[in-house]
Design an enzyme around this catalytic site. Structure first.
Site, PDB file in Angstrom:
ATOM      1  N   HIS A 269       0.834  -1.205   0.000  1.00 27.77           N
ATOM      2  CA  HIS A 269       0.000   0.000   0.000  1.00 27.77           C
ATOM      3  C   HIS A 269       0.870   1.258   0.000  1.00 27.77           C
ATOM      4  O   HIS A 269       0.667   2.175  -0.813  1.00 27.77           O
ATOM      5  CB  HIS A 269      -0.896  -0.025   1.245  1.00 27.77           C
ATOM      6  N   GLU A 270       1.849   1.294   0.897  1.00 31.41           N
ATOM      7  CA  GLU A 270       2.707   2.482   0.975  1.00 31.41           C
ATOM      8  C   GLU A 270       3.587   2.610  -0.265  1.00 31.41           C
ATOM      9  O   GLU A 270       3.914   3.727  -0.683  1.00 31.41           O
ATOM     10  CB  GLU A 270       3.561   2.443   2.251  1.00 31.41           C
ATOM     11  N   GLU A 299      -4.835   7.906  -2.775  1.00 32.74           N
ATOM     12  CA  GLU A 299      -5.270   6.613  -2.258  1.00 32.74           C
ATOM     13  C   GLU A 299      -5.581   5.637  -3.386  1.00 32.74           C
ATOM     14  O   GLU A 299      -5.447   4.422  -3.217  1.00 32.74           O
ATOM     15  CB  GLU A 299      -6.475   6.780  -1.338  1.00 32.74           C
TER      16      GLU A 299
END
Length: 508
Positions: A269-270, A299
């Site tokens: 995700h990061e 996002e």
């Protein structure tokens, strides 16, 4: 002659404006590095000094942005009849200037110092499972944010004003409609999944997984995905986050020795956030053309890599050998690993460890609570009970502690009210973008299976990253995908994917 001089002065105004923006960005970047250090490396006793440092830098950037000269330069530039990228710079700067100019510098400084102090209090309160220790800081944040919203626009819902700090281009009503659409589809789907007797593998990664070995695996996967180590680094923090710009973008994760999937998914995700930042145009650093298009788009990048890539069967075909190399006791097949990575949890209270479906109910809980806090319909002291009640109602579980309940996220320690809806908006957008990329890239699934990410990276660079904040959110999505931003792709995606996993009846 005077006319020529005036024209030259107006032309010089744009250069002066961009130079001013670059200086503001430099000050904000220094704040970002200090904030990263506070969460990753700073000694625990450093908070008093760090609070002052961050508040001074916050005040400085606010003063530079709201200075009378900034307004004069904007006025002069708007006389130039600029179009294309330059007009976007003016649009974005004007929006920030007008919002910032409405807020007193003293309030900006106090919000910054409160956030720094609250962060240290939150970390200790979470470690000690002591909400009461954090409550005064949360209450002060709520008061300050109400005051901030009142200055920006006293005639509107304060939460709507706060939401615009993270998503200025989509109205809050649109976000509410999408959240309602997700809730309306996902709640019955999750109920059907929990009632299903289909035997989906859930224990492919049971056992104890050494944190150092997990970190080594995270580094392996980051390298596989194409993380640029010359311009980034991986560290550990109490809550995973990404910090930086197109020259220096750092990611953090955290490790639980009983849950290697949590760290792996958080790291991926990061990576998505960092890959976006590192792909922004370097030649436009310091201006909106070199900045990301706010949080919903940001996002979308993290959720795309986490879900469309990281939770795909093709990805587990690729990465399972790396997992086995670090953890020889793992003997799951690709299908078993895929099923475990996509199981729908019945008893997980932690958002960052949530599955792809229940994740959005975690967001709804936070959205409803922070909106009630800002409006005054909920007192801070009642947050733990309200949180637990909503988890019981929406997710069928009741957190056993506040540390795994209302203290789990870092956002309120920063005073970030209005941030949470962008996670769901980003997830919806990620699916639409990935569908568009899949339509233009031959056998994208096969490329993921082989670890060939260049075509997907190039597509994202070309259609999203290189534009910075030139386009507003809707326009950027339409430019990239050929259609308006819609939840339909996401709903079709989860219906097909989880229908196959759990043998559900087809419905959207």
């Amino acid at each position: 002659m005077a006319t020529d001089a005036a024209a030259a002065e107006e032309a010089d105004a744009y250069a002066e404006l961009t130079e001013r923006l670059e200086r503001i960005t430099a000050v904000q970047g220094a704040s970002g590095v200090l904030g990263w250090d506070q969460q990753v490396m700073m000694p625990s006793g450093g908070t008093p000094a760090r609070s002052k440092q961050l508040s001074v830098l916050s005040s400085m950037s606010h003063e530079m942005l709201t200075d009378e000269r900034t307004g004069e330069l904007l006025d002069a530039c708007e006389e130039l009849d600029l179009d294309g990228p330059e007009s976007a710079v003016l649009r974005e700067t004007r929006r920030e200037y007008e919002r910032a100019a409405a807020v007193p510098g003293e309030l900006v400084e106090e919000m910054s110092s409160t956030a720094s102090e609250a962060l240290a209090a939150w970390e200790e309160a979470k470690a000690e499972d002591d909400f009461e220790a954090f409550a005064p800081y949360l209450e002060r944040h709520v008061e300050l944010k109400r005051e901030y919203a009142e200055h920006v626009d006293p005639d509107r819902d304060p939460y709507e004003v706060l939401f615009e700090d993270y998503e200025p281009c989509l109205p809050l009503e649109r976000a509410e409609d999408i959240l309602a659409e997700l809730k309306g589809t996902l709640v019955p789907m999750i109920d059907e999944i929990r009632a299903s007797d289909v035997d989906v593998t859930t224990d492919a990664f049971e056992g104890t997984f050494d944190a150092d070995a997990q970190e080594a695996l995270s580094r392996d996967v980051l390298s596989t995905l194409g993380y640029d180590w010359e311009h980034g680094r991986l560290d550990v923090s109490s809550h995973p986050f990404t910090s930086g710009n197109q020259f220096d973008c750092r990611v953090t994760t955290r490790f639980d020795e009983s849950d290697p999937l949590g760290a792996l998914m958080s790291t991926i995700h990061e990576f998505g956030h960092a890959f976006y930042n590192l792909g922004l145009p370097r030649e436009h650093y310091g201006t909106p053309l070199g900045e990301s298009r706010d949080l919903s788009v940001h996002e979308s990048q993290s959720r795309l890599w986490e879900n469309q890539v990281g939770r795909s069967r093709a990805f587990w075909d690729l990465v399972l050998p790396e997992v086995r190399e670090r953890f020889p006791d793992v003997d799951a097949s690709v299908d078993e690993a895929y099923e475990s990575a996509n199981q729908v949890y019945e008893d997980n209270p932690i958002r960052v460890e949530a599955d792809e479906l229940t994740y959005h109910l975690h967001i709804v809980v936070r959205f409803e609570i922070e909106r009630a806090l800002v409006s005054g319909d909920l007192d801070v002291e009642d947050v733990p009970e309200a949180w637990n009640d909503k988890y019981e109602e929406y997710l069928g579980i009741r957190p056993g502690t506040d540390a795994e309940g209302c203290l789990q996220d870092i956002h309120w320690a920063h005073g970030n009210f209005g941030y949470f809806p962008t996670y769901s908006l980003g997830s919806v957008m990620a699916t639409q973008l990935y569908d568009a990329a899949s339509g233009e890239i031959d056998d994208l699934d096969g490329k993921v299976r082989e670890g060939e990410f260049a075509d997907l990276q190039d597509w994202l660079r070309e259609n999203v990253h290189r534009h910075g904040a030139r386009y507003e959110t809707d326009e950027l999505v339409e430019h990239a995908t050929g259609e308006e931003f819609t939840a339909s792709h996401f709903l079709e995606y989860v219906t097909e994917k989880y229908g196959e996993l759990y043998d559900l009846e087809e419905s959207v």
